[in-house]
Scaffold this active site. Structure first.
Site, mmCIF file in Angstrom:
data_model
loop_
_atom_site.group_PDB
_atom_site.id
_atom_site.type_symbol
_atom_site.label_atom_id
_atom_site.label_comp_id
_atom_site.label_asym_id
_atom_site.label_seq_id
_atom_site.Cartn_x
_atom_site.Cartn_y
_atom_site.Cartn_z
ATOM 1 N N GLU A 54 10.812 0.935 10.593
ATOM 2 C CA GLU A 54 11.943 1.841 9.861
ATOM 3 C C GLU A 54 10.842 3.333 10.389
ATOM 4 O OE1 GLU A 54 13.906 4.760 8.923
ATOM 5 O OE2 GLU A 54 13.543 4.347 6.666
ATOM 6 N N GLU A 96 10.109 14.845 15.691
ATOM 7 C CA GLU A 96 10.888 14.817 14.134
ATOM 8 C C GLU A 96 9.671 15.786 13.767
ATOM 9 O OE1 GLU A 96 9.029 11.709 12.835
ATOM 10 O OE2 GLU A 96 10.936 11.955 10.964
ATOM 11 N N LYS A 122 1.404 -1.077 0.297
ATOM 12 C CA LYS A 122 -0.235 0.312 -0.078
ATOM 13 C C LYS A 122 0.874 1.003 -0.341
ATOM 14 C CE LYS A 122 -1.717 2.662 3.505
ATOM 15 N NZ LYS A 122 -1.241 4.031 2.941
ATOM 16 N N CYS A 178 13.335 10.432 7.113
ATOM 17 C CA CYS A 178 13.470 10.063 7.796
ATOM 18 C C CYS A 178 14.828 10.203 8.984
ATOM 19 C CB CYS A 178 12.772 8.392 8.489
ATOM 20 S SG CYS A 178 13.740 7.559 7.059
#
Lengths: 513, 302
Positions: free
Chosen positions: A290, A421, A216, A324
Site C-alpha cells: 500500500e 507526493e 515492525k 497516503c
C-alpha cells in the site's frame, strides 16, 4: 522552527488586478477570525499515561533485549524532546521473532476458529478500554492532534479488530466451496502516519485467518505498537502469535529477506515498495503493498461549495497531510474557482496549528525533522517553479516541527509539486473547464490510490467514478474509512486490498474441496 | 477579474446536508474552558432577546421580564444586561416605559406573527402600530406558503414594504426555517430577505418545531458571510427557539466566530431569541466564579 512564507506575492497581485467594485474576492474585505474571543488552552491530561524509558522487542510473549544491545530514540515532534528509547532490531532479532512466530503458528492455526475470534474480540475491547492512553501516546509520539487520535485513529483501530474478529469463524462463508488455509508467518512493516491504525489493518486480518505475525513499526512512532504488545500480553494471547520488532529500514529489510516468512505486507512509500518488490521477485512469498498517492479532488461548478471547502480541509489538512490517500491535487472548475479559493483561504484562517495534545488543535506537529525538512524543500521547489504560495496567518509554536496549511495556485501538470507526493499540509490547485479535462488531469499521474468528486448531480458522480483510475473515490466527502470497505491502489499506489472481505484474500491460500 | 457566480435567491446554491452536519459536529468539538468560557457566558447573556410571546401576556408579566432584562442576577451586580425584550405590539408601551432609561431595546413581533396569514395592508398596519408604540426593532415573519410555491417576488415585495414602513427601525426577518424543509430553501430565503432589506435574519418564531438548529444557523451565517464579502454590508443573525442551555449558546458562538469572525460577536450583530437560556447562563457564570453550582431556586423565574 517555522515555515513562514508571507503572502505578499498574492497581495501585490491583488493590487495589480485592482478591481474597483467591492464585490470580488479581490475586494480586500477580510473576516477577522483571531481577535476578541480567543479559546483558552484545553490540554488533554497525560497523567494516566505510562511510558517506560526504554522498550525492548516483544518476541514470543516477552520483552526481549536486542541481540546487539543497540537502542534508538523516539522524539516528540512537538517539542523535540526524547520520549523513550527502543531497541534497534538486527537480523538476529528478526530471526528469533520469526522462530517464535513459526513455533506459535502450529497451535494458533489449529485452535477452534471461534476461540481465535475470542482473542481478537478481547484485543478490540482492550483497545477501547485503554483508548485514552493510546490516543495520548499516539499524539505525543507522532504529533497528530488529540482530536484525531481520539476520534479517528483509536476508534477505527478497535473497529478493525472487531470486524475481523467476526470473520474468524466464518471463513467458510467468506470463501464458499473453498477452504481457506492460513499462510504461516507474516512479516508486516507499517508507516508512521497512522501507527496504531496501520497495525490494526495488518494484524487483525492476519490473526483472524490463523496466521502469526512479526510486525515492525516505523522508527519515529514505535510506542503505540509497543503498548499494543503489552496489551497482547495482558490479553493472554498465546506467546509468539504477535511479535513486535522495532528498528529502521535495515530491520525492515531483514524481515523482507527472511527465508521463513510466507507473506510480506507493507505500507509506505512507493520507492521502498519498489525495492521490496525487487527483493521478493522469484521467491514464493506473497505480498501486498500500500504505497503513495497524489489524490485528485475534483470540484465541479454545481458542487455544494461550502461543504466542499470542508471536504478539501479534510482531504489535505487531516493528519498534517501525512495521508497516503490525501486529496493533495485540487481540481476546481474555472467558473467557481475564485469564489472557492476565497472560501478555502478564509477556512484556513480558522485552523488552529499547535500543541497536538490541545483539544482545539486542528493541525499538529510534522511527524519528524526529516519529514519537516522534506516539506520545506517542496515549498521552495513550488516557489522556484513559479507557483503562487498562500499560507494562513496561523500562529505557530516556538519549538517543534510545525508547518502552516499551505496552498499553491498558478501551478500546472508539469510542476514537481503537482507530480510528486509531498506528504504534508500542502495543496496544489489547478482549474479545469470541462469534465473530460478534469478526468484527464486526475488520471495523469503514476499514482492511483484515492480521489474525490464533488457535484450535486448523481449521474456526474457515477461517470467520474467509472473513469478516474483510483482504488477509492469518495463522492461529496473525503477520507472516510470503515473496516468493511476495501482500500488499496491502482498503478504505482500498490497491490492488493486491505479491509473488508477483500482484506482476507492476501492472508489465505484457497483450496478447492 | 472576470465575474463569477453571483449569490441571489433565484439561483440554486447546492447544500449538502450531511456535510453541514459534519461541519457543525466538528465545531461542537471545540473545547471552551477557563477565561474563554467566562467571556462567552457573559457575551451570550448580553446577546439575549428576552422573549415572551403568549396570548396570556399581561403588563404584569412584561414588567417582570423587563426587570430581569435590566438586572439578570442582583447577586452579581457587574453582569451585562440583556440586549432586548421581545413582546407583542400591544405590550410595547409597557416594556418601553420600564426600559426607557436603559440601553435595553424593545423588540416587537409584527406582520400577524406567527403565521403571517393576513393581507399586506394589515401587516403594514401592525408594523406601524408597533413602531408608534415605541418599538426599536421589528421582528416580521415571511409568507412561507408563497415562498414554497416559488412566488419569491411576492415574499420579496412584502419584506421590502415592511422595511419601508420601518424606516430607521431595525428589521429582523423571521424565515421560520422549520417550515422551509431544506437547507437550500434556508439559503434562498436568507438571500431573499437580505436583498429585500433585512437588517437581521432570524430562524424561527418559536411556535414551530424544530425552531433554531445549528445546521440551519450555519447555513444562514454562511449566507451573511457571502453577502458581506460581495457587498461589504453586514447583516445580523438571530437564532430563536430551542436554545435553553449555556453549552448550546457557546456552541452557537463558536459557529459565529469561525464563520463570520470577531466583528459579529456583539449584540449589535448577533442575538439569541430565548428566555430560559438566561438562567442557565447565570447558573454557569456563578459556577465559574464561585466553583459551586447553586440550586435553581436561587435564580428568579420570570
Amino acid at each position: 522552527m517555522m515555515s513562514d512564507f508571507s503572502n505578499t506575492t498574492q497581495q501585490n497581485e491583488d493590487q495589480v488586478n485592482g478591481s474597483e467594485k467591492p464585490t470580488s474576492p479581490n475586494s480586500g474585505l477580510r473576516l477577522d477570525f483571531s481577535s476578541f474571543w480567543e479559546y483558552s488552552d484545553a490540554p488533554e491530561s497525560k497523567d494516566h499515561v505510562e511510558i517506560r524509558d526504554r522498550y525492548e522487542h516483544f518476541i514470543g510473549g516477552t520483552f526481549t533485549e536486542p541481540v546487539k544491545g543497540r537502542y534508538m530514540k523516539s522524539y516528540n515532534p512537538a517539542d523535540e524532546e526524547v520520549i523513550a528509547e527502543f531497541a534497534e532490531g538486527t537480523s538476529g532479532d528478526v530471526d528469533s521473532a520469526v522462530k517464535a512466530a513459526r513455533k506459535a503458528f502450529g497451535k494458533w492455526s489449529k485452535i477452534q476458529p471461534k476461540e481465535r475470534g475470542k482473542y481478537i474480540y478481547r484485543l478490540a475491547r482492550m483497545i477501547q478500554e485503554r483508548s485514552r492512553e493510546f490516543a495520548v501516546i499516539e499524539s505525543i509520539d507522532g504529533g497528530k492532534p488529540i482530536r484525531e487520535s481520539r476520534d479517528v485513529d483509536v476508534p477505527l483501530a478497535a473497529a478493525h479488530f472487531f470486524y475481523y474478529a467476526g470473520w474468524a469463524d466464518k471463513l467458510e462463508y467468506a470463501f464458499p466451496g473453498r477452504k481457506a488455509e492460513p499462510l504461516g508467518v507474516c512479516g508486516q512493516i507499517i508507516p508512521w502516519n497512522f501507527p496504531l491504525l496501520m497495525l490494526a489493518w495488518k494484524i487483525a486480518p492476519a490473526l483472524a485467518t490463523g496466521n502469526t505475525v512479526v510486525l515492525k513499526p516505523a522508527e519515529t512512532t514505535p510506542l503505540t505498537a509497543l503498548k499494543f504488545a503489552e496489551l497482547c500480553r495482558d490479553a493472554g494471547l498465546p506467546d509468539g502469535v504477535v511479535n513486535i520488532v522495532t528498528g529502521a529500514g535495515q530491520t525492515g529489510s531483514s524481515i523482507v529477506s527472511h527465508p521463513d516468512i510466507d507473506k510480506i505486507a507493507f505500507t509506505g512509500s512507493t520507492a521502498v515498495g519498489k525495492i521490496i518488490q525487487k527483493l521478493l521477485a522469484g521467491t514464493t512469498k506473497k505480498y501486498t503493498l500500500e504505497l503513495g498517492g497524489k489524490g485528485p479532488n475534483i470540484i465541479f461548478e454545481d458542487a455544494p461549495l461550502d461543504q466542499a471547502v470542508e471536504g478539501v480541509v479534510n482531504a489535505i489538512f487531516f493528519n498534517q497531510g501525512h495521508v497516503c490517500c490525501a486529496g493533495s491535487r485540487l481540481l476546481v472548475q474555472e467558473s467557481v474557482a475564485d469564489k472557492f479559493i476565497q472560501k478555502l483561504r478564509d477556512r484556513m484562517e480558522t485552523l488552529i496549528v499547535g500543541d497536538p495534545l490541545d483539544k482545539n488543535t486542528d493541525i499538529g506537529a510534522i511527524n519528524s525533522k526529516e519529514q519537516y525538512e522534506r516539506i520545506l524543500k517542496y515549498l521552495e521547489i513550488g516557489r522556484q517553479e513559479g507557483a503562487t504560495i498562500y499560507q494562513g496567518n496561523n500562529s505557530l509554536p516556538e519549538k517543534g516541527y510545525f508547518c502552516k496549511p499551505t496552498i499553491f495556485t498558478n501551478v500546472s501538470q508539469s510542476n514537481r509539486i503537482v507530480k510528486e507526493e509531498i506528504f504534508g499540509p500542502v495543496l496544489t490547485i489547478q482549474t479545469f473547464r470541462t469534465p473530460d479535462e478534469a478526468i484527464e488531469k486526475a488520471n495523469n499521474t503514476p499514482y492511483g490510490l484515492a480521489g474525490g468528486v464533488w457535484t450535486d448531480k448523481g449521474a456526474k458522480i457515477f461517470k467520474t467514478g467509472a473513469e478516474v483510475r483510483t482504488g477509492v473515490l469518495w463522492s461529496n466527502t473525503y477520507n472516510k474509512f470503515d473496516p468493511a470497505s476495501p482500500f488499496g491502489g491502482f498503478k504505482e499506489s500498490g497491490l492488493g486490498r486491505e479491509g473488508g472481505l477483500h482484506g482476507l484474500y492476501p492472508y489465505v491460500n484457497l483450496k478447492q474441496t | 477579474m472576470q465575474e463569477q457566480i453571483k449569490y441571489d435567491y433565484l439561483t440554486n446554491y447546492p447544500i449538502d446536508e450531511v456535510g453541514v452536519e459534519e461541519r457543525v459536529a466538528r465545531l461542537n468539538s471545540r473545547s471552551i474552558k477557563k477565561e474563554s468560557k467566562i467571556q462567552a457566558l457573559k457575551l451570550a447573556l448580553s446577546m439575549i432577546d428576552l422573549t415572551t410571546l403568549e396570548g396570556k401576556d399581561s403588563p404584569g408579566k412584561v414588567i417582570q421580564l423587563c426587570r430581569k432584562a435590566l438586572q439578570p442576577h442582583s447577586e452579581l451586580p457587574g453582569l451585562p444586561s440583556v440586549a432586548a425584550v421581545c413582546v407583542y405590539p400591544t405590550m410595547v408601551p409597557v416594556a418601553k416605559k420600564e426600559l426607557e432609561a436603559s440601553d435595553v431595546k424593545v423588540a416587537s413581533v409584527s406582520t400577524a406573527f406567527p403565521a403571517g396569514m393576513v393581507k399586506l395592508s394589515a401587516k403594514l398596519e401592525d408594523t406601524r402600530f408597533a413602531i408608534e408604540q415605541g418599538a426599536d426593532e421589528i421582528d416580521m415573519v415571511i409568507s412561507r406558503g408563497e415562498f414554497l410555491k416559488g412566488n419569491y417576488n411576492f415574499v420579496f415585495d412584502e419584506i421590502a414594504a415592511v422595511k419601508d414602513a420601518c424606516g430607521d427601525v431595525h428589521l429582523k426577518v423571521i424565515l421560520e426555517t422549520g417550515e422551509l424543509g431544506t437547507l437550500e430553501n434556508v439559503r434562498k430565503a436568507s438571500f431573499l430577505a437580505i436583498h429585500a432589506g433585512a437588517d437581521f435574519i432570524k430562524t424561527s418564531t418559536g411556535k414551530i418545531s424544530p425552531a433554531a438548529t445549528q445546521p440551519v444557523t450555519l447555513v444562514m451565517l454562511e449566507a451573511i458571510r457571502d453577502h458581506y464579502l460581495e457587498t461589504g454590508k453586514m447583516i445580523g443573525m438571530k437564532p430563536a427557539g430551542g436554545i435553553r442551555k449555556a453549552k448550546q449558546a457557546i456552541q452557537y458562538l463558536v459557529l459565529v466566530k469561525e464563520t463570520l469572525g470577531a466583528a459579529w460577536l456583539t449584540p449589535e450583530w448577533f442575538r439569541f431569541g430565548a428566555s430560559s437560556l438566561t438562567n442557565d447562563l447565570l447558573m454557569q457564570i456563578v459556577k465559574q466564579e464561585s466553583g459551586i453550582y447553586q440550586c435553581t431556586d436561587y435564580f428568579s423565574n420570570d
